[in-house]
Design an enzyme around this catalytic site. Structure first.
Site, PDB file in Angstrom:
ATOM      1  N   SER A 142      -5.396  -9.018  11.497  1.00  0.00           N
ATOM      2  CA  SER A 142      -4.190  -8.186  11.517  1.00  0.00           C
ATOM      3  C   SER A 142      -4.011  -7.653  12.927  1.00  0.00           C
ATOM      4  O   SER A 142      -4.972  -7.617  13.713  1.00  0.00           O
ATOM      5  CB  SER A 142      -4.379  -7.016  10.548  1.00  0.00           C
ATOM      6  N   TYR A 155      -9.189  -0.025   6.562  1.00  0.00           N
ATOM      7  CA  TYR A 155      -8.499  -1.302   6.786  1.00  0.00           C
ATOM      8  C   TYR A 155      -8.667  -1.744   8.244  1.00  0.00           C
ATOM      9  O   TYR A 155      -9.000  -2.904   8.520  1.00  0.00           O
ATOM     10  CB  TYR A 155      -7.019  -1.148   6.427  1.00  0.00           C
TER      11      TYR A 155
HETATM   12  N1  LIG Z   1       1.924  -8.085   5.194  1.00  0.00           N
HETATM   13  C1  LIG Z   1       1.552  -7.564   6.343  1.00  0.00           C
HETATM   14  O1  LIG Z   1       2.301  -6.803   6.963  1.00  0.00           O
HETATM   15  C2  LIG Z   1       0.210  -7.910   6.926  1.00  0.00           C
HETATM   16  C3  LIG Z   1      -0.041  -7.483   8.223  1.00  0.00           C
HETATM   17  C4  LIG Z   1      -1.255  -7.785   8.813  1.00  0.00           C
HETATM   18  C5  LIG Z   1      -2.217  -8.498   8.110  1.00  0.00           C
HETATM   19  N2  LIG Z   1      -1.954  -8.887   6.837  1.00  0.00           N
HETATM   20  C6  LIG Z   1      -3.029  -9.638   6.164  1.00  0.00           C
HETATM   21  O2  LIG Z   1      -2.516 -10.873   5.731  1.00  0.00           O
HETATM   22  C7  LIG Z   1      -3.227 -11.303   4.577  1.00  0.00           C
HETATM   23  C8  LIG Z   1      -2.245 -11.652   3.490  1.00  0.00           C
HETATM   24  O3  LIG Z   1      -1.486 -10.484   3.229  1.00  0.00           O
HETATM   25  P1  LIG Z   1      -0.101 -10.482   2.450  1.00  0.00           P
HETATM   26  O4  LIG Z   1       0.770  -9.524   3.131  1.00  0.00           O
HETATM   27  O5  LIG Z   1       0.342 -11.871   2.190  1.00  0.00           O
HETATM   28  O6  LIG Z   1      -0.632  -9.781   1.104  1.00  0.00           O
HETATM   29  P2  LIG Z   1      -0.199  -9.986  -0.429  1.00  0.00           P
HETATM   30  O7  LIG Z   1      -0.754  -8.829  -1.157  1.00  0.00           O
HETATM   31  O8  LIG Z   1       1.241 -10.260  -0.487  1.00  0.00           O
HETATM   32  O9  LIG Z   1      -1.047 -11.276  -0.811  1.00  0.00           O
HETATM   33  C9  LIG Z   1      -2.468 -11.192  -0.774  1.00  0.00           C
HETATM   34  C10 LIG Z   1      -3.046 -12.228  -1.694  1.00  0.00           C
HETATM   35  O10 LIG Z   1      -4.477 -12.019  -1.720  1.00  0.00           O
HETATM   36  C11 LIG Z   1      -4.889 -12.077  -3.067  1.00  0.00           C
HETATM   37  N3  LIG Z   1      -6.124 -11.321  -3.287  1.00  0.00           N
HETATM   38  C12 LIG Z   1      -6.309  -9.980  -3.206  1.00  0.00           C
HETATM   39  N4  LIG Z   1      -7.568  -9.674  -3.558  1.00  0.00           N
HETATM   40  C13 LIG Z   1      -8.188 -10.848  -3.847  1.00  0.00           C
HETATM   41  C14 LIG Z   1      -9.491 -11.190  -4.284  1.00  0.00           C
HETATM   42  N5  LIG Z   1     -10.436 -10.245  -4.515  1.00  0.00           N
HETATM   43  N6  LIG Z   1      -9.802 -12.490  -4.470  1.00  0.00           N
HETATM   44  C15 LIG Z   1      -8.854 -13.452  -4.260  1.00  0.00           C
HETATM   45  N7  LIG Z   1      -7.604 -13.190  -3.881  1.00  0.00           N
HETATM   46  C16 LIG Z   1      -7.276 -11.893  -3.675  1.00  0.00           C
HETATM   47  C17 LIG Z   1      -3.728 -11.488  -3.861  1.00  0.00           C
HETATM   48  O11 LIG Z   1      -3.792 -11.852  -5.224  1.00  0.00           O
HETATM   49  C18 LIG Z   1      -2.537 -12.081  -3.126  1.00  0.00           C
HETATM   50  O12 LIG Z   1      -2.178 -13.342  -3.635  1.00  0.00           O
HETATM   51  C19 LIG Z   1      -4.185 -10.173   4.229  1.00  0.00           C
HETATM   52  O13 LIG Z   1      -5.464 -10.462   4.759  1.00  0.00           O
HETATM   53  C20 LIG Z   1      -3.579  -8.988   4.925  1.00  0.00           C
HETATM   54  O14 LIG Z   1      -4.526  -7.998   5.209  1.00  0.00           O
HETATM   55  C21 LIG Z   1      -0.769  -8.608   6.235  1.00  0.00           C
END
Ligand SMILES: NC(=O)c1ccc[n+]([C@@H]2O[C@H](COP(=O)([O-])OP(=O)(O)OC[C@H]3O[C@@H](n4cnc5c(N)ncnc54)[C@H](O)[C@@H]3O)[C@@H](O)[C@H]2O)c1
Length: 254
Positions: A142, A155
């Site tokens: 991130s 986080y």
């Molecule tokens: N959306 C943002 O703004 C953002 C910014 C920076 C980093 N991220 C990172 O990007 C990645 C994806 O985030 P996103 O925004 O698509 O999130 P999201 O919540 O939309 O999707 C996350 C996915 O991870 C799965 N998940 C959660 N816990 C789990 C577990 N224990 N085992 C297996 N699967 C699991 C969920 O079911 C979901 O399908 C994450 O690592 C998040 O930290 C997101």
């Protein structure tokens, strides 16, 4: 077809960034294991890939469990014959200050965002070392693994760990020909961000503020993250390892 004949395990591929990456990797020729804790949405991602003529399998996976990570990788080996790409993308947030964070919440964030990467990479590295074409790993960290944000110390700590784990493994396996990189999304329009906003006192105002805080004045999309992820795991990036690539519309340039 930049991933023709490649195979990939993508965790957290049922929603958001992981879902977009699964679709993109498959469209570029990869056979994909969709690994996620959500069976309904995960199966739908695999079905959508197959409906477009691609190959995908859903494996119900709780990345907090070592055995589940290993089963997702084993499924890729059994079904597709190789493991070319391990993409640890599943992640969870905790928008709280440290004194308000419970033991269970701290464990959950560190288990999903850090320990899962250790388990999956530890299992995958000897497998990739034994393959003639080796392989590539990608961890979704991130922008908060590069610069801190308020009210998210656990986080931020977890994403900083993901960045340094990618760099450390990149060094250890550079000679072996296994590349390890980190993707550092900024603020991306996904279900995670919706939940994050809903946890704020005024969700609508929070949503507005996310866009306003971006140099480009808008949120990023999962598809923009997928474009960058695709490049990092493809043969276009064969001299790129140990990189933490911001996909953040300039946020970390500020
Ligand atoms: N959306 C943002 O703004 C953002 C910014 C920076 C980093 N991220 C990172 O990007 C990645 C994806 O985030 P996103 O925004 O698509 O999130 P999201 O919540 O939309 O999707 C996350 C996915 O991870 C799965 N998940 C959660 N816990 C789990 C577990 N224990 N085992 C297996 N699967 C699991 C969920 O079911 C979901 O399908 C994450 O690592 C998040 O930290 C997101």
């Amino acid at each position: 077809m930049r991933l023709r004949d490649k195979t990939a395990v993508i965790t957290g591929a049922a929603l958001g960034i992981g879902r977009a990456c699964a679709a993109r990797f498959a469209a570029e020729g990869a056979r994909v294991v969709v690994a996620d804790i959500r069976p309904e949405e995960g199966q739908a991602v695999a079905d959508a890939i197959e409906a477009k003529g691609g190959e995908a399998l859903f494996v119900e996976t709780d990345v907090r469990k070592r055995a589940d990570n290993e089963r997702a990788i084993d499924t890729c080996l059994d079904a597709f014959g190789r493991l070319d790409i391990l993409f640890c993308n599943a992640g969870v947030t905790l928008p709280k200050r440290l004194p308000e964070s419970s033991d269970e919440e701290i464990d959950r964030v560190l288990d999903v965002n850090v320990k899962a990467l250790l388990y999956a990479a530890r299992y995958a590295l000897p497998i990739m070392e034994d393959q003639p074409d080796r392989g590539a790993m990608l961890f979704t960290a991130s922008k908060t693994g590069l610069v801190a944000q308020k009210n998210s110390p656990v986080y931020c700590a977890s994403k900083g760990a993901a960045v340094l784990l990618a760099k450390a493994l990149a060094l250890d396996y550079a000679e072996a020909g296994i590349r390890v990189n980190a993707l550092c999304p900024g603020i991306i329009d996904t279900p995670m961000l919706e939940r994050f906003a809903e946890a704020m006192p005024d969700p609508a105002a929070a949503w507005q503020a996310y866009s306003a805080a971006q140099p480009m004045g808008r949120l990023g999309t999962p598809e923009e993250c997928a474009d960058a992820a695709l490049w990092l795991v493809s043969n276009e990036a064969t001299f790129v390892t140990g990189v933490a690539l911001p996909i953040d519309g300039g946020f970390t340039a500020m």
